[in-house]
Design a protein around this motif. Structure first.
Motif, PDB file in Angstrom:
ATOM      1  N   GLU A   1       5.246   9.772   7.468  1.00 14.02           N
ATOM      2  CA  GLU A   1       3.934  10.373   7.223  1.00 14.02           C
ATOM      3  C   GLU A   1       2.878   9.289   6.990  1.00 14.02           C
ATOM      4  O   GLU A   1       1.746   9.399   7.460  1.00 14.02           O
ATOM      5  CB  GLU A   1       3.995  11.309   6.018  1.00 14.02           C
ATOM      6  N   TYR A   2       3.265   8.264   6.285  1.00 12.40           N
ATOM      7  CA  TYR A   2       2.353   7.143   6.035  1.00 12.40           C
ATOM      8  C   TYR A   2       1.938   6.484   7.348  1.00 12.40           C
ATOM      9  O   TYR A   2       0.760   6.187   7.567  1.00 12.40           O
ATOM     10  CB  TYR A   2       3.028   6.130   5.115  1.00 12.40           C
ATOM     11  N   LEU A   3       2.896   6.287   8.237  1.00 14.06           N
ATOM     12  CA  LEU A   3       2.598   5.644   9.513  1.00 14.06           C
ATOM     13  C   LEU A   3       1.742   6.538  10.409  1.00 14.06           C
ATOM     14  O   LEU A   3       0.895   6.051  11.154  1.00 14.06           O
ATOM     15  CB  LEU A   3       3.890   5.259  10.228  1.00 14.06           C
ATOM     16  N   MET A   4       1.953   7.845  10.333  1.00 13.17           N
ATOM     17  CA  MET A   4       1.193   8.769  11.169  1.00 13.17           C
ATOM     18  C   MET A   4      -0.199   9.073  10.607  1.00 13.17           C
ATOM     19  O   MET A   4      -1.165   9.172  11.360  1.00 13.17           O
ATOM     20  CB  MET A   4       1.959  10.085  11.339  1.00 13.17           C
ATOM     21  N   LEU A   5      -0.297   9.217   9.294  1.00 13.75           N
ATOM     22  CA  LEU A   5      -1.543   9.676   8.689  1.00 13.75           C
ATOM     23  C   LEU A   5      -2.380   8.557   8.079  1.00 13.75           C
ATOM     24  O   LEU A   5      -3.563   8.739   7.819  1.00 13.75           O
ATOM     25  CB  LEU A   5      -1.240  10.718   7.605  1.00 13.75           C
ATOM     26  N   GLY A   6      -1.769   7.433   7.811  1.00 13.95           N
ATOM     27  CA  GLY A   6      -2.498   6.337   7.213  1.00 13.95           C
ATOM     28  C   GLY A   6      -2.331   6.300   5.704  1.00 13.95           C
ATOM     29  O   GLY A   6      -1.614   7.099   5.118  1.00 13.95           O
ATOM     30  N   GLY A   7      -3.021   5.387   5.087  1.00 17.80           N
ATOM     31  CA  GLY A   7      -2.860   5.158   3.661  1.00 17.80           C
ATOM     32  C   GLY A   7      -3.970   5.722   2.801  1.00 17.80           C
ATOM     33  O   GLY A   7      -4.277   5.176   1.745  1.00 17.80           O
TER      34      GLY A   7
ATOM     35  N   MET B   1       0.818  -1.184   0.000  1.00 11.59           N
ATOM     36  CA  MET B   1       0.000   0.000   0.000  1.00 11.59           C
ATOM     37  C   MET B   1       0.871   1.261   0.000  1.00 11.59           C
ATOM     38  O   MET B   1       0.548   2.219  -0.667  1.00 11.59           O
ATOM     39  CB  MET B   1      -0.924  -0.052   1.219  1.00 11.59           C
ATOM     40  N   TYR B   2       1.943   1.261   0.780  1.00 12.48           N
ATOM     41  CA  TYR B   2       2.808   2.445   0.820  1.00 12.48           C
ATOM     42  C   TYR B   2       3.405   2.718  -0.552  1.00 12.48           C
ATOM     43  O   TYR B   2       3.493   3.872  -0.974  1.00 12.48           O
ATOM     44  CB  TYR B   2       3.920   2.278   1.861  1.00 12.48           C
ATOM     45  N   LYS B   3       3.775   1.663  -1.240  1.00 11.93           N
ATOM     46  CA  LYS B   3       4.390   1.821  -2.564  1.00 11.93           C
ATOM     47  C   LYS B   3       3.438   2.551  -3.517  1.00 11.93           C
ATOM     48  O   LYS B   3       3.849   3.477  -4.225  1.00 11.93           O
ATOM     49  CB  LYS B   3       4.764   0.452  -3.132  1.00 11.93           C
ATOM     50  N   GLU B   4       2.171   2.156  -3.531  1.00 15.82           N
ATOM     51  CA  GLU B   4       1.193   2.793  -4.400  1.00 15.82           C
ATOM     52  C   GLU B   4       0.970   4.246  -4.002  1.00 15.82           C
ATOM     53  O   GLU B   4       0.844   5.127  -4.856  1.00 15.82           O
ATOM     54  CB  GLU B   4      -0.140   2.036  -4.367  1.00 15.82           C
ATOM     55  N   LEU B   5       0.932   4.497  -2.713  1.00 19.39           N
ATOM     56  CA  LEU B   5       0.735   5.865  -2.239  1.00 19.39           C
ATOM     57  C   LEU B   5       1.933   6.737  -2.587  1.00 19.39           C
ATOM     58  O   LEU B   5       1.779   7.897  -2.981  1.00 19.39           O
ATOM     59  CB  LEU B   5       0.493   5.852  -0.723  1.00 19.39           C
ATOM     60  N   LYS B   6       3.107   6.184  -2.463  1.00 23.13           N
ATOM     61  CA  LYS B   6       4.327   6.903  -2.822  1.00 23.13           C
ATOM     62  C   LYS B   6       4.325   7.236  -4.321  1.00 23.13           C
ATOM     63  O   LYS B   6       4.695   8.351  -4.718  1.00 23.13           O
ATOM     64  CB  LYS B   6       5.544   6.052  -2.446  1.00 23.13           C
ATOM     65  N   GLU B   7       3.901   6.300  -5.153  1.00 24.57           N
ATOM     66  CA  GLU B   7       3.816   6.541  -6.594  1.00 24.57           C
ATOM     67  C   GLU B   7       2.813   7.646  -6.904  1.00 24.57           C
ATOM     68  O   GLU B   7       3.063   8.512  -7.758  1.00 24.57           O
ATOM     69  CB  GLU B   7       3.436   5.255  -7.326  1.00 24.57           C
ATOM     70  N   TYR B   8       1.676   7.638  -6.219  1.00 24.63           N
ATOM     71  CA  TYR B   8       0.667   8.679  -6.420  1.00 24.63           C
ATOM     72  C   TYR B   8       1.216  10.040  -5.986  1.00 24.63           C
ATOM     73  O   TYR B   8       0.995  11.048  -6.670  1.00 24.63           O
ATOM     74  CB  TYR B   8      -0.610   8.332  -5.658  1.00 24.63           C
ATOM     75  N   ALA B   9       1.938  10.075  -4.881  1.00 26.59           N
ATOM     76  CA  ALA B   9       2.561  11.322  -4.420  1.00 26.59           C
ATOM     77  C   ALA B   9       3.535  11.846  -5.467  1.00 26.59           C
ATOM     78  O   ALA B   9       3.564  13.052  -5.757  1.00 26.59           O
ATOM     79  CB  ALA B   9       3.267  11.098  -3.086  1.00 26.59           C
ATOM     80  N   ASN B  10       4.310  10.961  -6.064  1.00 23.25           N
ATOM     81  CA  ASN B  10       5.244  11.363  -7.122  1.00 23.25           C
ATOM     82  C   ASN B  10       4.510  11.943  -8.330  1.00 23.25           C
ATOM     83  O   ASN B  10       4.967  12.915  -8.923  1.00 23.25           O
ATOM     84  CB  ASN B  10       6.133  10.195  -7.542  1.00 23.25           C
ATOM     85  N   GLU B  11       3.378  11.329  -8.687  1.00 23.85           N
ATOM     86  CA  GLU B  11       2.579  11.848  -9.798  1.00 23.85           C
ATOM     87  C   GLU B  11       2.082  13.267  -9.511  1.00 23.85           C
ATOM     88  O   GLU B  11       1.971  14.089 -10.423  1.00 23.85           O
ATOM     89  CB  GLU B  11       1.381  10.944 -10.062  1.00 23.85           C
ATOM     90  N   LEU B  12       1.785  13.545  -8.248  1.00 22.22           N
ATOM     91  CA  LEU B  12       1.303  14.869  -7.854  1.00 22.22           C
ATOM     92  C   LEU B  12       2.446  15.848  -7.603  1.00 22.22           C
ATOM     93  O   LEU B  12       2.208  17.018  -7.317  1.00 22.22           O
ATOM     94  CB  LEU B  12       0.449  14.762  -6.585  1.00 22.22           C
ATOM     95  N   GLY B  13       3.669  15.349  -7.688  1.00 21.93           N
ATOM     96  CA  GLY B  13       4.827  16.195  -7.440  1.00 21.93           C
ATOM     97  C   GLY B  13       5.061  16.484  -5.975  1.00 21.93           C
ATOM     98  O   GLY B  13       5.603  17.528  -5.615  1.00 21.93           O
TER      99      GLY B  13
ATOM    100  N   ALA C   1      -5.243   7.963   0.145  1.00 19.15           N
ATOM    101  CA  ALA C   1      -4.654   8.727  -0.957  1.00 19.15           C
ATOM    102  C   ALA C   1      -5.178  10.156  -1.014  1.00 19.15           C
ATOM    103  O   ALA C   1      -4.479  11.066  -1.444  1.00 19.15           O
ATOM    104  CB  ALA C   1      -4.928   8.020  -2.280  1.00 19.15           C
ATOM    105  N   LYS C   2      -6.377  10.372  -0.553  1.00 16.03           N
ATOM    106  CA  LYS C   2      -6.993  11.708  -0.595  1.00 16.03           C
ATOM    107  C   LYS C   2      -6.163  12.739   0.170  1.00 16.03           C
ATOM    108  O   LYS C   2      -6.148  13.913  -0.204  1.00 16.03           O
ATOM    109  CB  LYS C   2      -8.405  11.631  -0.015  1.00 16.03           C
ATOM    110  N   ILE C   3      -5.444  12.324   1.208  1.00 19.29           N
ATOM    111  CA  ILE C   3      -4.681  13.296   2.001  1.00 19.29           C
ATOM    112  C   ILE C   3      -3.578  13.960   1.186  1.00 19.29           C
ATOM    113  O   ILE C   3      -3.152  15.058   1.519  1.00 19.29           O
ATOM    114  CB  ILE C   3      -4.095  12.674   3.288  1.00 19.29           C
ATOM    115  N   LEU C   4      -3.158  13.318   0.105  1.00 20.97           N
ATOM    116  CA  LEU C   4      -2.125  13.905  -0.744  1.00 20.97           C
ATOM    117  C   LEU C   4      -2.641  15.088  -1.553  1.00 20.97           C
ATOM    118  O   LEU C   4      -1.866  15.896  -2.051  1.00 20.97           O
ATOM    119  CB  LEU C   4      -1.554  12.848  -1.688  1.00 20.97           C
TER     120      LEU C   4
ATOM    121  N   ILE D   1      -5.712  18.235   6.243  1.00 21.10           N
ATOM    122  CA  ILE D   1      -5.552  16.788   6.430  1.00 21.10           C
ATOM    123  C   ILE D   1      -6.178  16.358   7.743  1.00 21.10           C
ATOM    124  O   ILE D   1      -6.921  15.373   7.804  1.00 21.10           O
ATOM    125  CB  ILE D   1      -4.069  16.384   6.363  1.00 21.10           C
ATOM    126  N   LYS D   2      -5.904  17.102   8.811  1.00 22.36           N
ATOM    127  CA  LYS D   2      -6.475  16.779  10.122  1.00 22.36           C
ATOM    128  C   LYS D   2      -7.997  16.838  10.092  1.00 22.36           C
ATOM    129  O   LYS D   2      -8.671  15.979  10.662  1.00 22.36           O
ATOM    130  CB  LYS D   2      -5.926  17.717  11.183  1.00 22.36           C
TER     131      LYS D   2
END
Length: 73
Positions: A20-26, A1-13, A28-31, A39-40
Motif C-alpha cells: 500500500e505504501y508503494l502504491m499510494l505513497g507516504g 518514512m515507511y516506518k513512521e507511517l506504519k507506526e501512525y497506522a498502528n496508532e489509528l488501529g 499520512a493523511k490517507i490513513l 483516498i483516490k
C-alpha cells in the motif's frame, strides 16, 4: 518514512502494508480516510493542486488549461 507511517497506522488501529505504501505513497493523511474512493480523490486533488500549479508557476505556462488537459490524459 515507511516506518513512521506504519507506526501512525498502528496508532489509528489500521493495517498499512508495504504494498500500500508503494502504491499510494507516504502521505499520512490517507490513513485517515475510510474508503479507497476517498483516498483516490485526495491523491487526485493533490495532483491537480500542488503539482499542476507548481508546473504552471515554475515554467510560466501561458495556457494552463492545455497543460491540465494533457495531465488528465
Amino acid at each position: 518514512m515507511y516506518k513512521e507511517l506504519k507506526e501512525y497506522a498502528n496508532e489509528l488501529g489500521k493495517d498499512f502494508s508495504l504494498g500500500e505504501y508503494l502504491m499510494l505513497g507516504g502521505f499520512a493523511k490517507i490513513l485517515e480516510f475510510q474508503s479507497n474512493e476517498s483516498i483516490k480523490a485526495y491523491l487526485k486533488d493533490f495532483d491537480n493542486t500542488v503539482i499542476i500549479n507548481d508546473l504552471i508557476a515554475r515554467y510560466n505556462i501561458k495556457k494552463p488549461s492545455f497543460l491540465k488537459k494533457l495531465w488528465i490524459l
